[in-house]
Write a protein that holds these residues in place. Structure first.
Motif, PDB file in Angstrom:
ATOM      1  N   ALA A 136      33.081  45.662   4.868  1.00  0.00           N
ATOM      2  CA  ALA A 136      31.984  44.967   4.193  1.00  0.00           C
ATOM      3  C   ALA A 136      31.602  43.642   4.862  1.00  0.00           C
ATOM      4  O   ALA A 136      30.411  43.333   4.997  1.00  0.00           O
ATOM      5  N   PRO A 137      32.564  42.824   5.335  1.00  0.00           N
ATOM      6  CA  PRO A 137      32.174  41.555   5.975  1.00  0.00           C
ATOM      7  C   PRO A 137      31.401  41.728   7.278  1.00  0.00           C
ATOM      8  O   PRO A 137      30.773  40.781   7.747  1.00  0.00           O
ATOM      9  N   VAL A 138      31.470  42.928   7.892  1.00  0.00           N
ATOM     10  CA  VAL A 138      30.736  43.163   9.144  1.00  0.00           C
ATOM     11  C   VAL A 138      29.713  44.284   8.944  1.00  0.00           C
ATOM     12  O   VAL A 138      29.391  45.018   9.873  1.00  0.00           O
ATOM     13  N   HIS A 139      29.190  44.373   7.723  1.00  0.00           N
ATOM     14  CA  HIS A 139      28.285  45.478   7.383  1.00  0.00           C
ATOM     15  C   HIS A 139      27.058  45.532   8.287  1.00  0.00           C
ATOM     16  O   HIS A 139      26.519  46.604   8.559  1.00  0.00           O
ATOM     17  N   SER A 140      26.616  44.382   8.767  1.00  0.00           N
ATOM     18  CA  SER A 140      25.420  44.345   9.620  1.00  0.00           C
ATOM     19  C   SER A 140      25.637  45.057  10.957  1.00  0.00           C
ATOM     20  O   SER A 140      24.666  45.393  11.655  1.00  0.00           O
ATOM     21  N   LYS A 141      26.889  45.287  11.325  1.00  0.00           N
ATOM     22  CA  LYS A 141      27.193  45.967  12.597  1.00  0.00           C
ATOM     23  C   LYS A 141      27.311  47.483  12.437  1.00  0.00           C
ATOM     24  O   LYS A 141      27.473  48.193  13.427  1.00  0.00           O
ATOM     25  N   LEU A 142      27.245  47.966  11.186  1.00  0.00           N
ATOM     26  CA  LEU A 142      27.554  49.369  10.907  1.00  0.00           C
ATOM     27  C   LEU A 142      26.334  50.265  10.981  1.00  0.00           C
ATOM     28  O   LEU A 142      25.220  49.875  10.642  1.00  0.00           O
ATOM     29  N   SER A 143      26.573  51.492  11.419  1.00  0.00           N
ATOM     30  CA  SER A 143      25.586  52.571  11.341  1.00  0.00           C
ATOM     31  C   SER A 143      26.362  53.877  11.340  1.00  0.00           C
ATOM     32  O   SER A 143      27.563  53.900  11.599  1.00  0.00           O
ATOM     33  N   ALA A 144      25.672  54.973  11.034  1.00  0.00           N
ATOM     34  CA  ALA A 144      26.353  56.263  10.899  1.00  0.00           C
ATOM     35  C   ALA A 144      25.599  57.365  11.614  1.00  0.00           C
ATOM     36  O   ALA A 144      24.388  57.279  11.843  1.00  0.00           O
ATOM     37  N   ILE A 145      26.351  58.397  11.982  1.00  0.00           N
ATOM     38  CA  ILE A 145      25.792  59.643  12.500  1.00  0.00           C
ATOM     39  C   ILE A 145      26.340  60.771  11.640  1.00  0.00           C
ATOM     40  O   ILE A 145      27.545  60.801  11.349  1.00  0.00           O
ATOM     41  N   ILE A 146      25.482  61.679  11.226  1.00  0.00           N
ATOM     42  CA  ILE A 146      25.894  62.831  10.420  1.00  0.00           C
ATOM     43  C   ILE A 146      25.923  64.068  11.311  1.00  0.00           C
ATOM     44  O   ILE A 146      24.981  64.321  12.061  1.00  0.00           O
ATOM     45  N   VAL A 147      27.022  64.835  11.216  1.00  0.00           N
ATOM     46  CA  VAL A 147      27.187  66.056  12.009  1.00  0.00           C
ATOM     47  C   VAL A 147      27.149  67.258  11.074  1.00  0.00           C
ATOM     48  O   VAL A 147      27.798  67.257  10.019  1.00  0.00           O
ATOM     49  N   THR A 148      26.397  68.275  11.458  1.00  0.00           N
ATOM     50  CA  THR A 148      26.339  69.503  10.679  1.00  0.00           C
ATOM     51  C   THR A 148      26.268  70.695  11.625  1.00  0.00           C
ATOM     52  O   THR A 148      26.177  70.525  12.843  1.00  0.00           O
ATOM     53  N   THR A 149      26.348  71.884  11.061  1.00  0.00           N
ATOM     54  CA  THR A 149      26.056  73.108  11.803  1.00  0.00           C
ATOM     55  C   THR A 149      24.830  73.738  11.151  1.00  0.00           C
ATOM     56  O   THR A 149      24.404  73.304  10.078  1.00  0.00           O
ATOM     57  N   PRO A 150      24.237  74.779  11.762  1.00  0.00           N
ATOM     58  CA  PRO A 150      22.961  75.285  11.255  1.00  0.00           C
ATOM     59  C   PRO A 150      23.025  76.025   9.923  1.00  0.00           C
ATOM     60  O   PRO A 150      21.995  76.207   9.279  1.00  0.00           O
ATOM     61  N   GLN A 151      24.218  76.494   9.482  1.00  0.00           N
ATOM     62  CA  GLN A 151      24.281  77.318   8.282  1.00  0.00           C
ATOM     63  C   GLN A 151      23.909  76.544   7.029  1.00  0.00           C
ATOM     64  O   GLN A 151      24.141  75.346   6.923  1.00  0.00           O
ATOM     65  N   ALA A 152      23.385  77.260   6.042  1.00  0.00           N
ATOM     66  CA  ALA A 152      22.922  76.640   4.797  1.00  0.00           C
ATOM     67  C   ALA A 152      24.048  75.925   4.067  1.00  0.00           C
ATOM     68  O   ALA A 152      23.856  74.840   3.514  1.00  0.00           O
ATOM     69  N   VAL A 153      25.266  76.513   4.055  1.00  0.00           N
ATOM     70  CA  VAL A 153      26.368  75.892   3.318  1.00  0.00           C
ATOM     71  C   VAL A 153      26.755  74.546   3.939  1.00  0.00           C
ATOM     72  O   VAL A 153      27.080  73.584   3.228  1.00  0.00           O
ATOM     73  N   ALA A 154      26.710  74.446   5.267  1.00  0.00           N
ATOM     74  CA  ALA A 154      27.022  73.183   5.939  1.00  0.00           C
ATOM     75  C   ALA A 154      25.928  72.151   5.673  1.00  0.00           C
ATOM     76  O   ALA A 154      26.208  70.966   5.496  1.00  0.00           O
ATOM     77  N   LEU A 155      24.684  72.600   5.635  1.00  0.00           N
ATOM     78  CA  LEU A 155      23.561  71.686   5.401  1.00  0.00           C
ATOM     79  C   LEU A 155      23.604  71.108   3.989  1.00  0.00           C
ATOM     80  O   LEU A 155      23.273  69.941   3.784  1.00  0.00           O
ATOM     81  N   LEU A 156      24.031  71.925   3.020  1.00  0.00           N
ATOM     82  CA  LEU A 156      24.157  71.423   1.644  1.00  0.00           C
ATOM     83  C   LEU A 156      25.163  70.282   1.577  1.00  0.00           C
ATOM     84  O   LEU A 156      24.952  69.282   0.888  1.00  0.00           O
TER      85      LEU A 156
END
Length: 301
Positions: free
Chosen positions: A158-178
């Protein structure tokens, strides 16, 4: 979740410019291989950025194996734990640091059976006690889902929140996308900027002719990104060359002198850059860097 209060973690991470949290809604989508390739691809960028990769998948640490560092020891200094460098054999100062609970196990087959409080303490120690030094990028590989580890991580950072970002990984199947949608919901709840989405296992590259066959449904991740207003960072097919390389890393690093492991890890680092996956991920890394610059611009307004 941001705060200006200084903590041991904020002091330790003061010299880290950007922190990228790699997450997925479910297991089995290749998140750890994506984290590894992201670190390797950022490391390969010009003019030679300094990169760290932190494995907080405490019950299933995979990063040491994927980097060919299994069996390497972690050394304690007066200023904290010294990370293990995958490029220790490279001329000049090493630039690819790694830390994982996998380095702390007596045997790599040992299970980690910890309740939430102990996991929380381990994550805090990784963030406050590892001597990362100056880093341009710190990639954090998280466990699947949105569990104790994620909440602990965001609380400590939290004290370095300005430095944070995220990447989301999925596969093409519907269950993974959900499940990827649930992961996106988590990032929005904790106000974590998302650089984009990567669709992994998007087809299979024939090692003979190079033709790509769609094993699962196709372009599900791209459609989700379009629908949710995310940047689609790219699609990665199953690459047998990469699988062979990572399998070789596992079979060849069952312990031994740290120097011998360093040689093995550096060989894997060089061989990775010759794979077709490295060429694809190079463009993804460029988009990640551009996304970080955009997040900084928006935050500055």
């Amino acid at each position: 979740m941001s705060t200006s209060q200084e903590t041991p973690i904020s002091r330790r991470l003061k010299t880290v410019k950007h922190i990228i949290i790699v997450c997925s809604g479910k297991g089995g989508v290749g998140k750890s291989s994506v984290s590894t390739q992201l670190a390797l691809s950022l490391h390969a960028l010009s003019p030679g950025p300094r990169v760290g990769i932190l494995d907080v998948d405490l019950t299933g640490p995979s990063i040491p194996r994927m980097l060919g560092l299994d069996g390497h020891g972690v050394h304690q200094s007066s200023d904290g734990w010294v990370p293990v460098y995958a490029d220790a054999q490279e001329d000049g100062e090493p630039r690819l640091a790694c830390m994982s609970v996998g380095f702390l196990l007596k045997k790599k087959s040992d299970s980690v059976i910890w309740r939430g409080p102990k996991k929380n303490a381990m994550i805090r120690q990784f963030l406050s006690d590892v001597r990362w030094g100056e880093l341009d990028y710190l990639v954090i590989d998280t466990p699947p889902g949105t569990s104790d580890e994620h909440l602990s991580l965001l609380e400590h950072l939290a004290p370095v929140h300005s430095k944070l970002s995220a990447i989301i990984v999925t596969t093409p199947q519907a269950v993974a996308l959900l499940d990827a949608i649930k992961c996106l919901s988590f990032t929005r709840t904790v106000k974590l900027p998302v650089l984009g989405l990567i669709e992994n296992m998007s087809g299979y590259v024939c090692p003979c002719c190079g033709e790509i066959s769609n094993i699962f449904s196709t372009k599900g991740g791209e459609e989700m990104a379009r629908r949710e207003g995310l940047t689609f960072l790219g699609a990665l097919p199953v690459d047998t060359e990469l699988v062979t390389l990572l399998d070789a890393a596992e079979s060849g690093s069952a312990g031994g002198p740290d120097e011998a492991i360093d040689v093995k890890a550096y060989d894997i680092l060089k061989r990775y850059q010759a794979t077709s996956s490295a060429k694809l991920f190079g463009s993804i890394a460029d988009r990640v860097v551009a996304g970080i610059a955009h997040v900084e611009q928006v935050s500055a307004v």
